[in-house]
Motif scaffolding. Structure first.
Motif, PDB file in Angstrom:
ATOM      1  N   TYR A  73       0.836  -1.218   0.000  1.00  0.00           N
ATOM      2  CA  TYR A  73       0.000   0.000   0.000  1.00  0.00           C
ATOM      3  C   TYR A  73       0.862   1.256   0.000  1.00  0.00           C
ATOM      4  CZ  TYR A  73       0.926  -1.077   4.905  1.00  0.00           C
ATOM      5  OH  TYR A  73       1.548  -1.440   6.071  1.00  0.00           O
ATOM      6  N   VAL A  90       0.166   5.823   0.428  1.00  0.00           N
ATOM      7  CA  VAL A  90      -0.786   6.914   0.687  1.00  0.00           C
ATOM      8  C   VAL A  90      -0.293   8.175  -0.020  1.00  0.00           C
ATOM      9  CG1 VAL A  90      -1.771   8.387   2.503  1.00  0.00           C
ATOM     10  CG2 VAL A  90      -1.531   5.917   2.877  1.00  0.00           C
ATOM     11  N   ARG A 149      -0.853  11.891   4.193  1.00  0.00           N
ATOM     12  CA  ARG A 149      -0.223  10.974   5.163  1.00  0.00           C
ATOM     13  C   ARG A 149      -0.434  11.428   6.602  1.00  0.00           C
ATOM     14  NH1 ARG A 149       5.165   9.599   1.482  1.00  0.00           N
ATOM     15  NH2 ARG A 149       3.927   8.561  -0.119  1.00  0.00           N
ATOM     16  N   GLN A 150      -0.311  10.467   7.504  1.00  0.00           N
ATOM     17  CA  GLN A 150      -0.447  10.686   8.952  1.00  0.00           C
ATOM     18  C   GLN A 150      -1.826  11.230   9.315  1.00  0.00           C
ATOM     19  OE1 GLN A 150       2.873  11.236  11.320  1.00  0.00           O
ATOM     20  NE2 GLN A 150       4.317  11.535   9.668  1.00  0.00           N
ATOM     21  N   LYS A 151      -2.837  10.745   8.594  1.00  0.00           N
ATOM     22  CA  LYS A 151      -4.226  11.082   8.919  1.00  0.00           C
ATOM     23  C   LYS A 151      -5.023   9.816   9.202  1.00  0.00           C
ATOM     24  CE  LYS A 151      -4.205  15.149   5.858  1.00  0.00           C
ATOM     25  NZ  LYS A 151      -4.815  15.758   4.645  1.00  0.00           N
ATOM     26  N   GLY A 152      -4.337   8.696   9.291  1.00  0.00           N
ATOM     27  CA  GLY A 152      -5.004   7.432   9.604  1.00  0.00           C
ATOM     28  C   GLY A 152      -5.489   6.647   8.396  1.00  0.00           C
ATOM     29  N   ALA A 176      -3.881   4.931   5.935  1.00  0.00           N
ATOM     30  CA  ALA A 176      -3.300   3.604   5.681  1.00  0.00           C
ATOM     31  C   ALA A 176      -3.892   2.575   6.643  1.00  0.00           C
ATOM     32  CB  ALA A 176      -1.781   3.651   5.806  1.00  0.00           C
ATOM     33  N   THR A 177      -4.108   3.005   7.881  1.00  0.00           N
ATOM     34  CA  THR A 177      -4.696   2.090   8.881  1.00  0.00           C
ATOM     35  C   THR A 177      -6.111   1.680   8.448  1.00  0.00           C
ATOM     36  OG1 THR A 177      -3.363   3.063  10.646  1.00  0.00           O
ATOM     37  CG2 THR A 177      -5.351   1.882  11.306  1.00  0.00           C
ATOM     38  N   THR A 233       4.535  -6.984   5.107  1.00  0.00           N
ATOM     39  CA  THR A 233       5.946  -6.720   5.406  1.00  0.00           C
ATOM     40  C   THR A 233       6.241  -5.222   5.319  1.00  0.00           C
ATOM     41  OG1 THR A 233       6.590  -6.885   3.097  1.00  0.00           O
ATOM     42  CG2 THR A 233       6.606  -8.938   4.369  1.00  0.00           C
ATOM     43  N   ASN A 266      10.800   1.601   8.241  1.00  0.00           N
ATOM     44  CA  ASN A 266       9.494   2.184   7.898  1.00  0.00           C
ATOM     45  C   ASN A 266       8.567   2.115   9.119  1.00  0.00           C
ATOM     46  OD1 ASN A 266       7.150   3.125   6.686  1.00  0.00           O
ATOM     47  ND2 ASN A 266       7.531   2.014   4.766  1.00  0.00           N
ATOM     48  N   SER A 306       4.690   2.346   8.465  1.00  0.00           N
ATOM     49  CA  SER A 306       4.060   1.137   7.940  1.00  0.00           C
ATOM     50  C   SER A 306       3.960   0.053   9.017  1.00  0.00           C
ATOM     51  CB  SER A 306       4.846   0.621   6.732  1.00  0.00           C
ATOM     52  OG  SER A 306       4.153  -0.438   6.126  1.00  0.00           O
ATOM     53  N   LYS A 365       3.544   0.532  12.146  1.00  0.00           N
ATOM     54  CA  LYS A 365       2.425   0.902  13.030  1.00  0.00           C
ATOM     55  C   LYS A 365       1.080   0.572  12.387  1.00  0.00           C
ATOM     56  CE  LYS A 365       4.044   4.451  16.181  1.00  0.00           C
ATOM     57  NZ  LYS A 365       3.740   5.790  16.699  1.00  0.00           N
ATOM     58  N   ASN A 393      -1.476  -1.758  14.135  1.00  0.00           N
ATOM     59  CA  ASN A 393      -2.829  -1.231  14.398  1.00  0.00           C
ATOM     60  C   ASN A 393      -3.915  -2.209  13.939  1.00  0.00           C
ATOM     61  OD1 ASN A 393      -1.836   1.153  15.392  1.00  0.00           O
ATOM     62  ND2 ASN A 393      -2.235   2.371  13.539  1.00  0.00           N
TER      63      ASN A 393
HETATM   64  C1  LIG Z   1       3.810   4.195   5.322  1.00  0.00           C
HETATM   65  C2  LIG Z   1       2.509   4.868   4.903  1.00  0.00           C
HETATM   66  C3  LIG Z   1       1.684   3.885   4.094  1.00  0.00           C
HETATM   67  C4  LIG Z   1       1.733   5.292   6.165  1.00  0.00           C
HETATM   68  O1  LIG Z   1       0.500   5.843   5.771  1.00  0.00           O
HETATM   69  P1  LIG Z   1      -0.337   6.828   6.714  1.00  0.00           P
HETATM   70  O2  LIG Z   1      -1.669   7.016   6.108  1.00  0.00           O
HETATM   71  O3  LIG Z   1       0.493   8.035   6.996  1.00  0.00           O
HETATM   72  O4  LIG Z   1      -0.445   5.960   8.044  1.00  0.00           O
HETATM   73  P2  LIG Z   1      -1.448   6.243   9.258  1.00  0.00           P
HETATM   74  O5  LIG Z   1      -1.862   7.679   9.210  1.00  0.00           O
HETATM   75  O6  LIG Z   1      -2.508   5.201   9.259  1.00  0.00           O
HETATM   76  O7  LIG Z   1      -0.472   6.078  10.486  1.00  0.00           O
HETATM   77  C5  LIG Z   1      -0.378   4.907  11.297  1.00  0.00           C
HETATM   78  C6  LIG Z   1       0.551   5.199  12.461  1.00  0.00           C
HETATM   79  O8  LIG Z   1       1.871   5.402  11.973  1.00  0.00           O
HETATM   80  C7  LIG Z   1       2.358   6.686  12.372  1.00  0.00           C
HETATM   81  N1  LIG Z   1       3.149   7.177  11.263  1.00  0.00           N
HETATM   82  C8  LIG Z   1       2.755   7.345   9.976  1.00  0.00           C
HETATM   83  N2  LIG Z   1       3.786   7.803   9.245  1.00  0.00           N
HETATM   84  C9  LIG Z   1       4.837   7.903  10.091  1.00  0.00           C
HETATM   85  C10 LIG Z   1       6.176   8.307   9.925  1.00  0.00           C
HETATM   86  N3  LIG Z   1       6.641   8.716   8.739  1.00  0.00           N
HETATM   87  N4  LIG Z   1       6.994   8.300  11.015  1.00  0.00           N
HETATM   88  C11 LIG Z   1       6.536   7.876  12.213  1.00  0.00           C
HETATM   89  N5  LIG Z   1       5.261   7.476  12.434  1.00  0.00           N
HETATM   90  C12 LIG Z   1       4.433   7.499  11.388  1.00  0.00           C
HETATM   91  C13 LIG Z   1       1.118   7.519  12.605  1.00  0.00           C
HETATM   92  O9  LIG Z   1       1.390   8.586  13.469  1.00  0.00           O
HETATM   93  C14 LIG Z   1       0.195   6.485  13.216  1.00  0.00           C
HETATM   94  O10 LIG Z   1       0.576   6.285  14.561  1.00  0.00           O
HETATM   95  P3  LIG Z   1      -0.509   5.808  15.653  1.00  0.00           P
HETATM   96  O11 LIG Z   1      -1.114   4.519  15.171  1.00  0.00           O
HETATM   97  O12 LIG Z   1       0.314   5.675  16.881  1.00  0.00           O
HETATM   98  O13 LIG Z   1      -1.503   6.919  15.714  1.00  0.00           O
HETATM   99  C15 LIG Z   1       2.803   6.160   4.046  1.00  0.00           C
HETATM  100  O14 LIG Z   1       3.732   6.961   4.728  1.00  0.00           O
HETATM  101  C16 LIG Z   1       3.323   5.869   2.658  1.00  0.00           C
HETATM  102  O15 LIG Z   1       2.564   5.736   1.701  1.00  0.00           O
HETATM  103  N6  LIG Z   1       4.651   5.775   2.520  1.00  0.00           N
HETATM  104  C17 LIG Z   1       5.288   5.489   1.221  1.00  0.00           C
HETATM  105  C18 LIG Z   1       4.975   4.094   0.726  1.00  0.00           C
HETATM  106  C19 LIG Z   1       5.208   3.021   1.769  1.00  0.00           C
HETATM  107  O16 LIG Z   1       6.173   3.068   2.537  1.00  0.00           O
HETATM  108  N7  LIG Z   1       4.329   2.017   1.764  1.00  0.00           N
HETATM  109  C20 LIG Z   1       4.403   0.915   2.680  1.00  0.00           C
HETATM  110  C21 LIG Z   1       5.302  -0.123   2.139  1.00  0.00           C
HETATM  111  S1  LIG Z   1       5.481  -1.443   3.328  1.00  0.00           S
END
Ligand SMILES: CC(C)(COP(=O)(O)OP(=O)(O)OC[C@H]1O[C@@H](n2cnc3c(N)ncnc32)[C@H](O)[C@@H]1OP(=O)(O)O)[C@@H](O)C(=O)NCCC(=O)NCCS
Length: 166
Positions: free
Chosen positions: A94, A96, A101-104, A106-107, A128, A133, A136, A138, A142
């Motif tokens: 996945y 985002v 990002r960081q709005k919940g 991905a969860t 994985t 990361n 991811s 988290k 979650n």
């Molecule tokens: C990794 C990724 C999917 C997270 O998406 P997101 O929508 O920001 O995730 P969420 O908002 O659901 O966050 C889930 C938790 O992770 C934390 N979090 C998200 N991004 C973070 C970061 N860069 N650093 C630290 N914590 C982070 C959030 O604060 C949240 O914490 P909580 O559960 O304690 O409240 C997004 O950053 C992304 O697309 N990254 C690039 C592609 C990628 O890495 N994909 C995953 C491959 S495995």
């Protein structure tokens, strides 16, 4: 929020998302529209890949759509595992939209993707992430991820591996 299949009607939104992603490697790669002459050509290729070809196992792709019909995230569900997916890729990949990002999201999206896995009659799902990361990891935790042994790739990078019971 809802998951929708990749279709022609999302072309403009998909292109805007792709532009916003910038030069970083597109995740999941199945949503990378670079290198196609037309969106129709991309859709045709995706359809072939989704049925399973070469290194691609059968898989499904969804956009996560908000209430304004904007694409906020993308998810690729692999229906089975090959050795690469067992060690590195997992069942679900996945990404985002950078501005969302960081709005919940991905969860939420992983929770929705797990419902699709249930429809596919999967009993447990491997997800994985790279060791560094944290976001991811988290997202997976979650959604009830239980960590298994990590995998070390040939270049020394460490991939964390989690199972989620459906
Ligand atoms: C990794 C990724 C999917 C997270 O998406 P997101 O929508 O920001 O995730 P969420 O908002 O659901 O966050 C889930 C938790 O992770 C934390 N979090 C998200 N991004 C973070 C970061 N860069 N650093 C630290 N914590 C982070 C959030 O604060 C949240 O914490 P909580 O559960 O304690 O409240 C997004 O950053 C992304 O697309 N990254 C690039 C592609 C990628 O890495 N994909 C995953 C491959 S495995």
């Amino acid at each position: 929020m809802r998951l929708v299949k990749v279709e022609q009607k999302w072309q403009a939104e998909h292109e805007a998302y792709f532009k916003e992603w910038g030069s970083a490697r597109m995740v999941p790669s199945s949503f990378n529209i670079a290198g196609y002459d037309t969106y129709e050509e991309y859709l045709e290729e995706l359809e072939i890949r989704q049925r399973g070809i070469k290194n691609w196992v059968p898989n499904t792709n969804y956009f996560l759509i908000n209430d304004n019909n904007g694409i906020v995230a993308m998810v690729n569900i692999r229906h089975t595992l090959n050795s690469y997916l067992y060690n590195i890729g997992g069942h679900i990949g996945y990404g985002v939209r950078p501005s969302e990002r960081q709005k919940g999201y991905a969860t939420i999206m992983l929770a929705e993707a797990l419902k699709k896995c249930k429809d596919l009659k999967l009993k447990r799902v491997l997800i994985t992430c790279d060791e560094d990361n944290i976001g991811s990891a988290k997202v997976i935790l979650n959604n009830g991820g239980i960590e298994d042994e990590h995998f070390q790739d040939v270049d020394g990078s460490v991939i964390r591996r989690f199972w989620i019971e459906i």
